[in-house]
Design a protein around this motif. Structure first.
Motif, PDB file in Angstrom:
ATOM      1  N   LEU A  17      19.949  19.720  50.113  1.00 48.97           N
ATOM      2  CA  LEU A  17      18.850  20.184  50.964  1.00 48.97           C
ATOM      3  C   LEU A  17      17.634  20.596  50.144  1.00 48.97           C
ATOM      4  CD1 LEU A  17      20.775  22.331  53.612  1.00 48.97           C
ATOM      5  CD2 LEU A  17      19.721  20.084  53.963  1.00 48.97           C
ATOM      6  N   TYR A  18      17.835  20.759  48.834  1.00 49.41           N
ATOM      7  CA  TYR A  18      16.730  21.195  47.973  1.00 49.41           C
ATOM      8  C   TYR A  18      16.220  20.061  47.079  1.00 49.41           C
ATOM      9  CZ  TYR A  18      17.125  25.852  49.721  1.00 49.41           C
ATOM     10  OH  TYR A  18      17.104  26.941  50.564  1.00 49.41           O
ATOM     11  N   ARG A  19      16.464  18.861  47.510  1.00 45.54           N
ATOM     12  CA  ARG A  19      15.899  17.713  46.804  1.00 45.54           C
ATOM     13  C   ARG A  19      14.369  17.779  46.908  1.00 45.54           C
ATOM     14  NH1 ARG A  19      17.037  12.931  44.605  1.00 45.54           N
ATOM     15  NH2 ARG A  19      15.558  11.207  44.859  1.00 45.54           N
ATOM     16  N   GLY A  20      13.692  17.695  45.778  1.00 50.17           N
ATOM     17  CA  GLY A  20      12.236  17.737  45.778  1.00 50.17           C
ATOM     18  C   GLY A  20      11.655  19.134  45.698  1.00 50.17           C
ATOM     19  N   ILE A  21      12.460  20.141  45.328  1.00 50.12           N
ATOM     20  CA  ILE A  21      11.945  21.510  45.325  1.00 50.12           C
ATOM     21  C   ILE A  21      10.854  21.721  44.275  1.00 50.12           C
ATOM     22  CG2 ILE A  21      13.733  22.404  43.755  1.00 50.12           C
ATOM     23  CD1 ILE A  21      13.627  25.023  45.416  1.00 50.12           C
ATOM     24  N   THR A  22      10.931  21.006  43.155  1.00 48.46           N
ATOM     25  CA  THR A  22       9.897  21.172  42.129  1.00 48.46           C
ATOM     26  C   THR A  22       8.536  20.718  42.636  1.00 48.46           C
ATOM     27  OG1 THR A  22      11.510  20.860  40.353  1.00 48.46           O
ATOM     28  CG2 THR A  22       9.191  20.547  39.793  1.00 48.46           C
ATOM     29  N   SER A  23       8.480  19.523  43.200  1.00 47.91           N
ATOM     30  CA  SER A  23       7.203  19.026  43.718  1.00 47.91           C
ATOM     31  C   SER A  23       6.740  19.832  44.924  1.00 47.91           C
ATOM     32  CB  SER A  23       7.314  17.542  44.081  1.00 47.91           C
ATOM     33  OG  SER A  23       8.404  17.312  44.943  1.00 47.91           O
ATOM     34  N   THR A  24       7.694  20.348  45.723  1.00 47.14           N
ATOM     35  CA  THR A  24       7.320  21.186  46.858  1.00 47.14           C
ATOM     36  C   THR A  24       6.687  22.487  46.380  1.00 47.14           C
ATOM     37  OG1 THR A  24       9.152  20.292  48.160  1.00 47.14           O
ATOM     38  CG2 THR A  24       8.147  22.316  48.957  1.00 47.14           C
ATOM     39  N   ALA A  25       7.283  23.119  45.375  1.00 46.22           N
ATOM     40  CA  ALA A  25       6.736  24.359  44.836  1.00 46.22           C
ATOM     41  C   ALA A  25       5.362  24.130  44.218  1.00 46.22           C
ATOM     42  CB  ALA A  25       7.694  24.949  43.804  1.00 46.22           C
ATOM     43  N   LEU A  26       5.209  23.017  43.499  1.00 44.29           N
ATOM     44  CA  LEU A  26       3.901  22.707  42.907  1.00 44.29           C
ATOM     45  C   LEU A  26       2.858  22.461  43.989  1.00 44.29           C
ATOM     46  CD1 LEU A  26       5.081  20.375  39.999  1.00 44.29           C
ATOM     47  CD2 LEU A  26       4.067  22.653  39.773  1.00 44.29           C
ATOM     48  N   ARG A  27       3.261  21.816  45.074  1.00 47.78           N
ATOM     49  CA  ARG A  27       2.329  21.620  46.191  1.00 47.78           C
ATOM     50  C   ARG A  27       1.950  22.950  46.824  1.00 47.78           C
ATOM     51  NH1 ARG A  27       4.052  19.895  52.152  1.00 47.78           N
ATOM     52  NH2 ARG A  27       4.935  21.986  51.869  1.00 47.78           N
ATOM     53  N   ASP A  28       2.930  23.824  47.008  1.00 45.71           N
ATOM     54  CA  ASP A  28       2.682  25.063  47.736  1.00 45.71           C
ATOM     55  C   ASP A  28       1.951  26.113  46.914  1.00 45.71           C
ATOM     56  OD1 ASP A  28       3.809  23.892  49.902  1.00 45.71           O
ATOM     57  OD2 ASP A  28       5.679  25.034  49.878  1.00 45.71           O
ATOM     58  N   ILE A  29       1.711  25.825  45.642  1.00 47.80           N
ATOM     59  CA  ILE A  29       0.800  26.665  44.869  1.00 47.80           C
ATOM     60  C   ILE A  29      -0.580  26.650  45.530  1.00 47.80           C
ATOM     61  CG2 ILE A  29      -0.447  26.792  42.666  1.00 47.80           C
ATOM     62  CD1 ILE A  29       2.114  25.974  41.271  1.00 47.80           C
ATOM     63  N   ASN A  67      13.055  11.982  40.426  1.00 48.59           N
ATOM     64  CA  ASN A  67      12.545  13.321  40.139  1.00 48.59           C
ATOM     65  C   ASN A  67      11.020  13.286  40.106  1.00 48.59           C
ATOM     66  OD1 ASN A  67      11.697  12.519  37.432  1.00 48.59           O
ATOM     67  ND2 ASN A  67      13.862  12.677  36.838  1.00 48.59           N
ATOM     68  N   THR A  68      10.416  14.431  39.877  1.00 49.78           N
ATOM     69  CA  THR A  68       8.952  14.538  39.940  1.00 49.78           C
ATOM     70  C   THR A  68       8.275  13.634  38.911  1.00 49.78           C
ATOM     71  OG1 THR A  68       9.088  16.820  40.756  1.00 49.78           O
ATOM     72  CG2 THR A  68       7.009  16.137  39.761  1.00 49.78           C
ATOM     73  N   TRP A  69       8.729  13.702  37.666  1.00 46.66           N
ATOM     74  CA  TRP A  69       8.064  12.946  36.604  1.00 46.66           C
ATOM     75  C   TRP A  69       8.235  11.438  36.790  1.00 46.66           C
ATOM     76  CZ3 TRP A  69       4.190  13.490  33.705  1.00 46.66           C
ATOM     77  CH2 TRP A  69       3.988  12.698  32.567  1.00 46.66           C
ATOM     78  N   SER A  70       9.432  10.995  37.117  1.00 47.71           N
ATOM     79  CA  SER A  70       9.651   9.556  37.299  1.00 47.71           C
ATOM     80  C   SER A  70       8.831   9.028  38.477  1.00 47.71           C
ATOM     81  CB  SER A  70      11.135   9.253  37.523  1.00 47.71           C
ATOM     82  OG  SER A  70      11.581   9.724  38.782  1.00 47.71           O
ATOM     83  N   THR A  71       8.656   9.859  39.498  1.00 47.99           N
ATOM     84  CA  THR A  71       7.863   9.449  40.667  1.00 47.99           C
ATOM     85  C   THR A  71       6.388   9.323  40.300  1.00 47.99           C
ATOM     86  OG1 THR A  71       9.418  10.567  42.142  1.00 47.99           O
ATOM     87  CG2 THR A  71       7.252  10.048  43.046  1.00 47.99           C
ATOM     88  N   ILE A  72       5.891  10.254  39.505  1.00 47.33           N
ATOM     89  CA  ILE A  72       4.495  10.180  39.053  1.00 47.33           C
ATOM     90  C   ILE A  72       4.264   8.896  38.255  1.00 47.33           C
ATOM     91  CG2 ILE A  72       2.765  11.223  37.534  1.00 47.33           C
ATOM     92  CD1 ILE A  72       3.970  13.960  38.253  1.00 47.33           C
ATOM     93  N   PHE A 107      -2.762  18.194  46.619  1.00 48.06           N
ATOM     94  CA  PHE A 107      -2.303  17.104  47.475  1.00 48.06           C
ATOM     95  C   PHE A 107      -1.467  16.048  46.748  1.00 48.06           C
ATOM     96  CE2 PHE A 107      -2.556  13.251  50.039  1.00 48.06           C
ATOM     97  CZ  PHE A 107      -2.196  13.758  51.282  1.00 48.06           C
ATOM     98  N   PRO A 108      -1.783  15.682  45.502  1.00 50.43           N
ATOM     99  CA  PRO A 108      -0.937  14.676  44.831  1.00 50.43           C
ATOM    100  C   PRO A 108       0.543  15.041  44.823  1.00 50.43           C
ATOM    101  CG  PRO A 108      -2.958  14.977  43.608  1.00 50.43           C
ATOM    102  CD  PRO A 108      -2.956  16.031  44.679  1.00 50.43           C
ATOM    103  N   PHE A 109       0.854  16.329  44.739  1.00 50.84           N
ATOM    104  CA  PHE A 109       2.261  16.737  44.745  1.00 50.84           C
ATOM    105  C   PHE A 109       2.892  16.568  46.120  1.00 50.84           C
ATOM    106  CE2 PHE A 109       0.664  19.118  41.033  1.00 50.84           C
ATOM    107  CZ  PHE A 109       1.544  18.615  40.085  1.00 50.84           C
ATOM    108  N   ASP A 110       2.085  16.528  47.172  1.00 52.40           N
ATOM    109  CA  ASP A 110       2.634  16.255  48.500  1.00 52.40           C
ATOM    110  C   ASP A 110       3.085  14.800  48.591  1.00 52.40           C
ATOM    111  OD1 ASP A 110       3.022  17.282  51.324  1.00 52.40           O
ATOM    112  OD2 ASP A 110       1.764  15.538  51.729  1.00 52.40           O
ATOM    113  N   VAL A 111       2.308  13.901  47.999  1.00 55.35           N
ATOM    114  CA  VAL A 111       2.699  12.488  47.968  1.00 55.35           C
ATOM    115  C   VAL A 111       3.997  12.330  47.182  1.00 55.35           C
ATOM    116  CG1 VAL A 111       2.012  10.166  47.249  1.00 55.35           C
ATOM    117  CG2 VAL A 111       0.283  11.763  48.110  1.00 55.35           C
ATOM    118  N   ILE A 112       4.057  12.981  46.033  1.00 52.57           N
ATOM    119  CA  ILE A 112       5.252  12.902  45.185  1.00 52.57           C
ATOM    120  C   ILE A 112       6.468  13.452  45.930  1.00 52.57           C
ATOM    121  CG2 ILE A 112       6.289  13.768  43.056  1.00 52.57           C
ATOM    122  CD1 ILE A 112       3.298  13.877  41.996  1.00 52.57           C
ATOM    123  N   LYS A 113       6.285  14.586  46.597  1.00 47.44           N
ATOM    124  CA  LYS A 113       7.366  15.225  47.352  1.00 47.44           C
ATOM    125  C   LYS A 113       7.903  14.293  48.440  1.00 47.44           C
ATOM    126  CE  LYS A 113       6.297  17.687  50.763  1.00 47.44           C
ATOM    127  NZ  LYS A 113       7.035  16.858  51.762  1.00 47.44           N
TER     128      LYS A 113
END
Length: 319
Positions: free
Chosen positions: A168-180, A264-269, A241-247
């Motif tokens: 359920l926490y897949r993508g939490i890194t990109s979500t946290a970066l977006r929610d900054i 993961n976040t880096w491979s997606t970028i 916003f870029p982190f929302d796309v990644i998420k």
């Protein structure tokens, strides 16, 4: 309502404020949700090519899948609106407390931004599973034809069975970066209100979002609040916003092996940039900004209308 009337009005309990704001936020969420569906479709590489523009996508989705398809996935954000608001209220207060000598001290914009960014990171504990379930429902809608679509609870249980609770926490890194982006939102909101003349507000607890909202409504017009909310929402989204796309890309797929470019976040970028260039990180921005302005206008229309009756004012959830 005149200033003397405001001062004489009875103080409303924080619980009533919280409930009123949650209702207002839910109403505004429903108004803007079709644009969120379009945003997710634009960001999902599997279906993005079907749509040329925001309003063409709205037309295609409603025509081929039915009007209600635009609201598919709304259950999870509606269900978590209250706990999300509560977590943001509490964490914002904690982060602001840690920066101020006392609660009556006027915070700087940088302190507001830091408290907002911190509360955004904490809020990802709720927004990550909420967004994951929502995105799965929104993307399944476009891939399954003439089949019964699973409910939010069924999607959650399937993820837990296949991947455990951590799924359920897949993508939490990109979500946290977006929610900054909450930091940019709060700072832009306060900065905008500084440009409007207003009487000096009475001393209040600057670490409390409820007290801050009450003070803003007591000292500023509706038009100022609407403008500040709209600009703040735009600033909050543009900042991250870029982190929302990644998420979205991470959460619309599962798999941690090298065969999944969105593992993961880096491979997606890296994969997204190599395949589609820099512009991919702003895919879905147009419907997001349209939704943002409509969301905020709807929210404040409800909140300010309620404020004339009971002085309620609440935090606006922009995601």
């Amino acid at each position: 309502m005149s200033e003397p009337e405001r001062q004489d009005a009875p103080k409303v309990s924080p619980l009533l404020d919280f409930v009123a704001g949650t209702v207002a936020g839910s109403a505004a969420l429903a108004v803007g949700f079709p644009f969120d569906t379009v945003k997710v479709r634009f960001q999902d590489p599997g279906v993005a090519g079907r749509y040329r523009s925001t309003f063409q996508a709205l037309t295609v989705i409603s025509r081929k899948e039915g009007f209600l398809a635009l609201f598919r996935g709304i259950t999870s954000p509606l269900a978590t609106a209250a706990p999300l608001n509560g977590l943001v209220f509490a964490s914002y207060r904690l982060f602001m407390h840690s920066q101020l000598d006392n609660d009556d001290t006027d915070p700087t914009l940088s302190q507001v931004a830091l408290a907002g960014a911190g509360s955004g990171i904490v809020s990802s504990l709720i927004t990550t599973p909420t967004e994951l379930i929502k995105i799965h429902q929104q993307t399944l809608q476009s891939r399954l034809h003439n089949q019964r679509l699973p409910t939010a609870a069924e999607v959650a249980m399937k993820i837990i069975r296949q991947h455990g609770l951590q799924g359920l926490y897949r993508g939490i890194t990109s979500t946290a970066l977006r929610d900054i982006g909450y930091g940019a939102y709060f700072a832009a909101y306060e900065a905008t209100l500084m440009y409007f003349p207003s009487p000096k507000p009475s001393p209040h607890d600057h670490s409390s979002l409820l007290d801050e909202a009450d003070s803003s409504i007591a000292t500023h017009s509706w038009s100022a609040l609407l403008l500040a909310g709209g600009l703040a929402g735009i600033a909050g989204w543009l900042a991250t916003f870029p982190f929302d796309v990644i998420k979205t890309r991470i959460q619309s797929s599962f798999g941690s092996g090298p065969e999944n470019p969105y593992r993961n976040t880096w491979s997606t970028i890296i994969h997204s940039y190599r395949q589609e260039g820099l512009r991919v990180f702003f895919r879905g921005l147009a419907p997001t900004l349209v939704r943002c302005v409509g969301f905020i206008s709807s929210f404040w229309a409800v909140v300010c209308g309620a404020e004339e009756i009971n002085e309620s004012a609440l935090f606006l959830s922009i995601w």
